[in-house]
Scaffold this motif. Structure first.
Motif, short mmCIF file in Angstrom:
data_model
loop_
_atom_site.label_atom_id
_atom_site.label_comp_id
_atom_site.label_asym_id
_atom_site.label_seq_id
_atom_site.Cartn_x
_atom_site.Cartn_y
_atom_site.Cartn_z
N LEU A 1 43.48 29.96 47.01
CA LEU A 1 42.02 30.06 46.69
C LEU A 1 41.64 29.96 45.35
O LEU A 1 42.21 30.45 44.32
CB LEU A 1 41.45 31.37 47.37
N VAL B 1 35.93 27.35 45.91
CA VAL B 1 34.79 27.72 46.11
C VAL B 1 34.00 28.24 44.88
O VAL B 1 34.60 28.37 43.92
CB VAL B 1 34.79 28.91 46.89
N SER C 1 40.89 34.52 42.73
CA SER C 1 41.91 33.25 42.82
C SER C 1 43.34 33.46 42.93
O SER C 1 43.88 34.41 41.87
CB SER C 1 41.38 32.38 41.48
N VAL D 1 34.12 33.59 51.45
CA VAL D 1 35.29 32.94 51.80
C VAL D 1 35.88 33.21 53.00
O VAL D 1 35.80 34.47 53.35
CB VAL D 1 36.19 32.81 50.71
N SER D 2 36.18 32.17 53.56
CA SER D 2 37.02 32.55 54.92
C SER D 2 38.26 32.01 55.00
O SER D 2 38.56 30.70 54.88
CB SER D 2 36.13 32.03 56.24
N LEU D 3 39.37 32.87 55.24
CA LEU D 3 40.70 32.35 55.38
C LEU D 3 41.26 32.64 56.60
O LEU D 3 40.94 33.86 57.14
CB LEU D 3 41.74 33.15 54.09
N LEU E 1 41.78 25.90 48.50
CA LEU E 1 40.27 26.18 48.75
C LEU E 1 39.53 26.30 47.52
O LEU E 1 39.79 27.33 47.15
CB LEU E 1 40.19 27.06 49.89
N SER F 1 32.68 36.30 46.20
CA SER F 1 33.98 35.95 45.65
C SER F 1 33.81 35.84 43.99
O SER F 1 32.88 35.34 43.47
CB SER F 1 34.42 34.80 46.23
N VAL G 1 38.40 30.22 42.54
CA VAL G 1 37.13 30.71 42.53
C VAL G 1 36.64 30.30 41.27
O VAL G 1 37.08 30.87 40.25
CB VAL G 1 36.72 32.28 42.97
#
Lengths: 111, 113
Positions: free
Chosen positions: A108, A13, A84, A19-21, A11, A79, A110
């Motif tokens: 993730l 961003v 990350s 952020v949505s996990l 993901l 974020s 970022v």
């Protein structure tokens, strides 16, 4: 069907994004829900845990559990590149009596 | 404050060789665990020790043996390594079995050729 399902990502961003996990699970006995963060080439470390349903906030992080939908979420506000990492959800039915069941983790990035 | 210490950090084995991965914790935890982590498979529990003197199989125990040497130390042995055992191995400990906070070591990267 795996007991715990988690999208592996990655993901990506931009810095400052929300952020949505998420994880879904099938075992209705699960009551303890955790989020672990794992930086590259390191061991996982506990970020947050929640008992049963509801929300829990810790700084920029919010953990949310919806037991009726068997769905848990971790939200990260504002974020940062230092966020990350790979985020693993984990859960168990009875803390102290059963071992943890982990999701596969979501990577993730970022930037 | 060392936490959970694993040795070695890296290892290359030939098929059929044996080796022991060592783990020690200094937090006076009762429970210790061995996991393997593979791409796309997540963390899978190999064996665990709920308390000193006890060990139990996890999700993927075949090809491994463990020893809870004392309260601090929990070792994982591969008797005859196979390429399928190429993985990153993590040792973890917690106050009690399944406690929400497990503390992990830094991992051992094992390659079996």
């Amino acid at each position: 069907q795996k007991e715990v399902e988690q999208d592996p990502g990655p993901l990506s961003v931009p810095e400052g994004a929300i952020v949505s996990l998420n994880c879904t699970y099938s075992n209705s006995a699960f009551q303890y829900f955790m989020w672990y963060r794992q930086y590259s080439r390191k061991g996982p470390e506990l970020l947050m845990y929640t008992y049963s349903s509801g929300n829990k906030e810790d700084g920029r992080f919010t953990a949310q559990v919806d037991k009726s939908s068997k769905y848990i979420s971790l939200f990260i506000r504002d974020s940062q590149p230092s966020d990350s990492a790979t985020y693993l959800c984990a859960m168990n039915a009875n803390s102290g009596y059963s071992t943890l069941t982990f999701g596969k983790g979501t990577m993730l990035l970022v930037s | 404050n060392a936490g959970v210490t694993q040795t070695p950090k890296f290892q290359v084995l030939k098929t059929g060789q044996s080796m022991t991965l060592q783990c020690a914790q200094d937090m006076n935890h009762n429970s210790m665990y061995w996991y393997r982590q593979d791409p796309g498979m997540g963390l899978r529990l190999i064996y665990y020790s709920a308390s000193e003197g006890t060990t139990d199989k996890g999700e993927v125990p075949n090809g491994y043996n463990v020893s809870r040497l004392n309260k601090r130390e929990f070792s994982l042995r591969l008797e005859s390594a196979a390429p399928s055992q190429t993985s990153v191995y993590f040792c973890a400990s917690s106050v009690t079995k399944g406690n929400t906070e497990a503390f992990f070591g830094q991992g051992t990267r094992l390659t079996v050729v």
